[in-house]
Design a protein around this motif. Structure first.
Motif, PDB file in Angstrom:
ATOM      1  N   PRO A   1      -4.993  -6.670   5.731  1.00 31.93           N
ATOM      2  CA  PRO A   1      -4.212  -7.905   5.540  1.00 31.93           C
ATOM      3  C   PRO A   1      -2.741  -7.618   5.273  1.00 31.93           C
ATOM      4  N   SER A   2      -2.450  -6.452   4.710  1.00 27.54           N
ATOM      5  CA  SER A   2      -1.062  -6.100   4.398  1.00 27.54           C
ATOM      6  C   SER A   2      -0.227  -5.866   5.645  1.00 27.54           C
TER       7      SER A   2
ATOM      8  N   ALA B   1       3.750  -6.434   5.783  1.00 31.47           N
ATOM      9  CA  ALA B   1       3.814  -7.838   5.364  1.00 31.47           C
ATOM     10  C   ALA B   1       2.530  -8.567   5.707  1.00 31.47           C
ATOM     11  N   GLY B   2       2.083  -9.404   4.779  1.00 27.94           N
ATOM     12  CA  GLY B   2       0.995 -10.323   5.068  1.00 27.94           C
ATOM     13  C   GLY B   2       1.510 -11.498   5.887  1.00 27.94           C
TER      14      GLY B   2
ATOM     15  N   ARG C   1     -11.166   1.792  -2.615  1.00 26.90           N
ATOM     16  CA  ARG C   1     -10.898   2.497  -1.368  1.00 26.90           C
ATOM     17  C   ARG C   1      -9.945   3.664  -1.626  1.00 26.90           C
ATOM     18  N   TYR C   2      -9.965   4.630  -0.728  1.00 21.46           N
ATOM     19  CA  TYR C   2      -9.044   5.761  -0.788  1.00 21.46           C
ATOM     20  C   TYR C   2      -8.014   5.626   0.335  1.00 21.46           C
ATOM     21  N   SER C   3      -6.789   6.018   0.013  1.00 18.67           N
ATOM     22  CA  SER C   3      -5.697   5.920   0.972  1.00 18.67           C
ATOM     23  C   SER C   3      -4.852   7.186   0.891  1.00 18.67           C
TER      24      SER C   3
ATOM     25  N   THR D   1       0.860  -1.173   0.000  1.00 15.61           N
ATOM     26  CA  THR D   1       0.000   0.000   0.000  1.00 15.61           C
ATOM     27  C   THR D   1       0.902   1.230   0.000  1.00 15.61           C
ATOM     28  N   PRO D   2       0.344   2.427  -0.261  1.00 10.43           N
ATOM     29  CA  PRO D   2       1.160   3.641  -0.131  1.00 10.43           C
ATOM     30  C   PRO D   2       1.800   3.755   1.247  1.00 10.43           C
TER      31      PRO D   2
END
Length: 298
Positions: A189-190, A159-160, A281-283, A51-52
């Motif tokens: 999950p990330s 990390a997952g 989704r927005y991040s 993810t960012p």
């Protein structure tokens, strides 16, 4: 990318940290400066599809390590590994890429700038695989063990639970290395792997200042600059910092109508504060997370 070299166990330039492995390689192959492998080194690993947030954390960790004069070790993979190597170079530091292929190859091709920068700026590309070896699944667990062995500290950025990053963390635990883990949302999950490491005793890194202090204590090196203070985010960014959300979820959480939230998100997206993920989704963007936008936002 520099002249090739090979080291065998017992050579003067052999990195002694590799002898801590249960089955150390008998020979390693590399380009660049083999002295870089002798440390001090800090390994930074994370998700290949981050993810960012994960990218921003990897860049922060590498920048702080470089500012302390510590060489950043990573696997050169797309995602967090590449981000860490590039950030170390951008900060004027050194990086070592531990490849799962031959050290004369670049894999993946998108990491070429990090491979070349490592060799050209005092770091190295190293592998336990012979020259010309292409990517093979069984080679990467060996690569992960080398990443863990070379450094006193392993930083797990994102990390997952079932991932190559977690296999590197397991190797570090077996080698009695120190693990720093950066917490993430319990709904992501990330971040499930990093949060699990924290629950099992990894050192928690909640912010940049804590990371700088931890590196200073573990390496005896003071960072060149102190982290800058940041303004508090507004309610929209606070909600998205907790976890990426869809517009309807964000509206429900804030007690606003969806159109109002959509207008705010559109404005923030135009200003480079948020980005829309593939699942809708927005991040917060990595730029926002790294503090490149100093203004308070809603």
């Amino acid at each position: 990318m520099g002249d090739r070299w090979e080291l065998t166990r017992g050579d003067d330039l052999w990195p002694p940290a590799l002898d801590d492995l249960a089955r150390p390689p008998e020979r390693i192959f590399g380009r660049g400066d083999p002295e870089a492998l002798r440390g001090p080194c800090l390994s930074v690993v994370g998700a290949r599809r981050p993810t960012p947030y994960g990218v921003a954390v990897a860049e922060m960790a590498a920048r702080v390590a470089a500012g302390c004069g510590v060489c950043v070790v990573s696997g050169g993979a797309m995602g967090c590994d590449r981000a860490a190597g590039a950030a170390a170079l951008a900060a004027g530091g050194r990086t070592v890429v531990v490849s799962g292929c031959g050290a004369d190859l670049v894999y993946p091709a998108s990491s070429r700038d990090v491979y070349e920068g490592a060799v050209e700026r005092g770091g190295a590309v190293v592998s336990a695989e012979p020259w010309g070896s292409g990517p093979r699944r069984w080679a990467f667990p060996k690569r992960n063990a080398l990443i863990a062995a070379l450094s006193r500290v392993l930083v797990v950025t994102e990390a997952g639970l079932r991932s190559g990053t977690m296999s590197t963390a397991e190797a570090a635990l077996e080698l009695d290395r120190v693990i720093y883990a950066v917490p993430g949302s319990i709904f992501s999950p990330s971040s499930a792997g990093t949060n699990r490491l924290i629950a099992e005793g990894a050192r928690v890194i909640p912010d940049e200042r804590t990371l700088a202090v931890a590196i200073s204590l573990d390496y005896g090196r003071v960072p060149l600059a102190s982290p800058a203070a940041r303004d508090a985010p507004g309610p929209v960014m606070s909600a998205l910092l907790a976890s990426p959300l869809r517009p309807d979820e964000l509206a429900a959480r804030m007690g606003e109508d969806v159109l109002t939230v959509l207008r705010t998100l559109t404005d923030h997206e135009a200003r480079g504060l948020v980005e829309r993920l593939p699942d809708g989704r927005y991040s917060p963007t990595r730029e926002f997370l790294l503090g490149h936008n100093g203004a308070t936002v809603g």
